[in-house]
Design an enzyme around this catalytic site. Structure first.
Site, PDB file in Angstrom:
ATOM      1  N   TYR A  54       0.847  -1.191   0.000  1.00  0.00           N
ATOM      2  CA  TYR A  54       0.000   0.000   0.000  1.00  0.00           C
ATOM      3  C   TYR A  54       0.881   1.239   0.000  1.00  0.00           C
ATOM      4  CZ  TYR A  54       0.957   0.985   4.949  1.00  0.00           C
ATOM      5  OH  TYR A  54       1.570   1.299   6.138  1.00  0.00           O
ATOM      6  N   CYS A  55       0.256   2.384  -0.338  1.00  0.00           N
ATOM      7  CA  CYS A  55       0.994   3.644  -0.273  1.00  0.00           C
ATOM      8  C   CYS A  55       0.055   4.765   0.150  1.00  0.00           C
ATOM      9  CB  CYS A  55       1.732   3.934  -1.574  1.00  0.00           C
ATOM     10  SG  CYS A  55       0.698   3.991  -3.051  1.00  0.00           S
ATOM     11  N   ARG A  56       0.034   5.875  -0.601  1.00  0.00           N
ATOM     12  CA  ARG A  56      -0.662   7.079  -0.128  1.00  0.00           C
ATOM     13  C   ARG A  56      -2.152   7.092  -0.396  1.00  0.00           C
ATOM     14  NH1 ARG A  56       4.100  10.218  -2.950  1.00  0.00           N
ATOM     15  NH2 ARG A  56       5.560  10.443  -1.201  1.00  0.00           N
TER      16      ARG A  56
ATOM     17  N   CYS B 165      -1.962   6.655  -5.984  1.00  0.00           N
ATOM     18  CA  CYS B 165      -0.517   6.702  -5.744  1.00  0.00           C
ATOM     19  C   CYS B 165       0.148   5.592  -6.560  1.00  0.00           C
ATOM     20  CB  CYS B 165      -0.235   6.529  -4.258  1.00  0.00           C
ATOM     21  SG  CYS B 165       1.519   6.557  -3.847  1.00  0.00           S
TER      22      CYS B 165
END
Length: 221
Positions: free
Chosen positions: A178-180, A184
Site C-alpha cells: 500500500y501507499c498514499r 498513488c
C-alpha cells in the site's frame, strides 16, 4: 431583493469548498496531508512547488475549512480538518471521475490496470488476514511518511529501495502493498516489480489515509 434563504447560504458555502478543490496541486496537497501533519516547506518539496505557491494553495484550503493549522515555533503545520470527512470527499470525487470522465478512464486503463490487472485486497480482507497472520504488509511510502503513521506490523521499504531490499520479504508469504491512496503509483509499481520476481503480491484497495479514516488501527514509529 429578498435575502438568500438557508438552502442558498449552504450552497454558497459548499461552492467555496468545491472551488478550493478545483486545482490539481491542492488535491495533491490534500493527499499528502492525509499521511499526517506537515509544514509548508515539506509539502512544497513533495508536490514540487515553491514555498510561496504551496503556501497560497494551503491558505485557500484553510479558508475553505479543508485544512487547519497550528504553530510549532516558527513553523506553521497543516493538517486535514475533519480527517475522515475530507478523505471521504476525495474518495467520492474519485468515484465520480472514474465513472463519468473519459480521460480518467483512459489513464486508469493505460497506466494503473496495465500494472495490476488483479482485484485489490479490501480493507476488510486485509484485516482478516492480519488477524490470522497470513500476510506481510508492505508500506512503500518514504520513511518520513511511515513514521507519521502506518498499518499494524507494516514493513517499510520505500519504492526506490525495493530492488536492493528484496531479501527482507519472505518468498513463502503473501505480500499486500500500500501507499498514499488509490492513485498513488508507488504501490502499483511495487506490485508489478514483485510479481515479476515471483512474489505472491496484491495491492490494498486504497491507502493509509483511507485505512485511518475508516477507524482501523494504526501505528506510529
Amino acid at each position: 431583493m429578498s435575502s438568500a434563504g438557508p438552502k442558498q447560504a449552504i450552497f454558497a458555502s459548499l461552492a467555496e469548498i468545491a472551488q478550493a478543490l478545483a486545482h490539481a496541486h491542492r488535491l495533491e496537497l490534500l493527499e499528502h496531508l492525509g499521511q499526517g501533519e506537515r509544514c509548508v516547506e515539506e509539502l512544497a518539496a513533495r508536490v514540487g512547488l515553491t514555498f510561496a505557491n504551496a503556501s497560497r494553495h494551503l491558505q485557500i484550503l484553510r479558508r475553505a475549512s479543508l485544512t487547519a493549522t497550528r504553530r510549532d515555533g516558527k513553523r506553521v503545520l497543516y493538517r486535514l480538518a475533519g480527517e475522515g470527512e475530507v478523505v471521504a470527499l476525495l474518495q467520492a470525487l474519485g468515484r465520480v471521475g472514474e465513472r463519468n470522465v473519459a480521460e480518467i478512464e483512459l489513464v486508469m486503463a493505460a497506466y494503473f490496470r496495465a500494472r495490476d490487472t488483479m482485484e485489490p485486497i479490501s480493507r476488510r480482507e486485509l484485516t482478516e488476514r492480519l488477524r490470522d497472520g497470513l500476510v506481510t504488509v508492505l508500506d512503500v511510502r518514504p520513511e518520513p511518511e511511515f513514521r507519521l503513521g502506518h498499518l499494524p506490523s507494516a514493513l517499510n521499504i520505500p519504492w526506490p529501495d525495493l530492488e536492493q531490499r528484496l531479501g527482507e520479504l519472505p518468498q513463502d508469504r503473501e505480500v499486500v502493498a500500500y501507499c498514499r491512496g488509490p492513485y498513488c503509483v508507488l504501490s502499483f509499481e511495487a506490485v508489478a516489480a514483485l510479481r515479476a520476481r515471483g512474489f505472491t503480491v496484491h495491492r490494498l484497495e486504497d491507502g493509509f489515509p483511507e485505512w485511518k479514516a475508516a477507524g482501523l488501527p494504526v501505528e506510529a514509529a
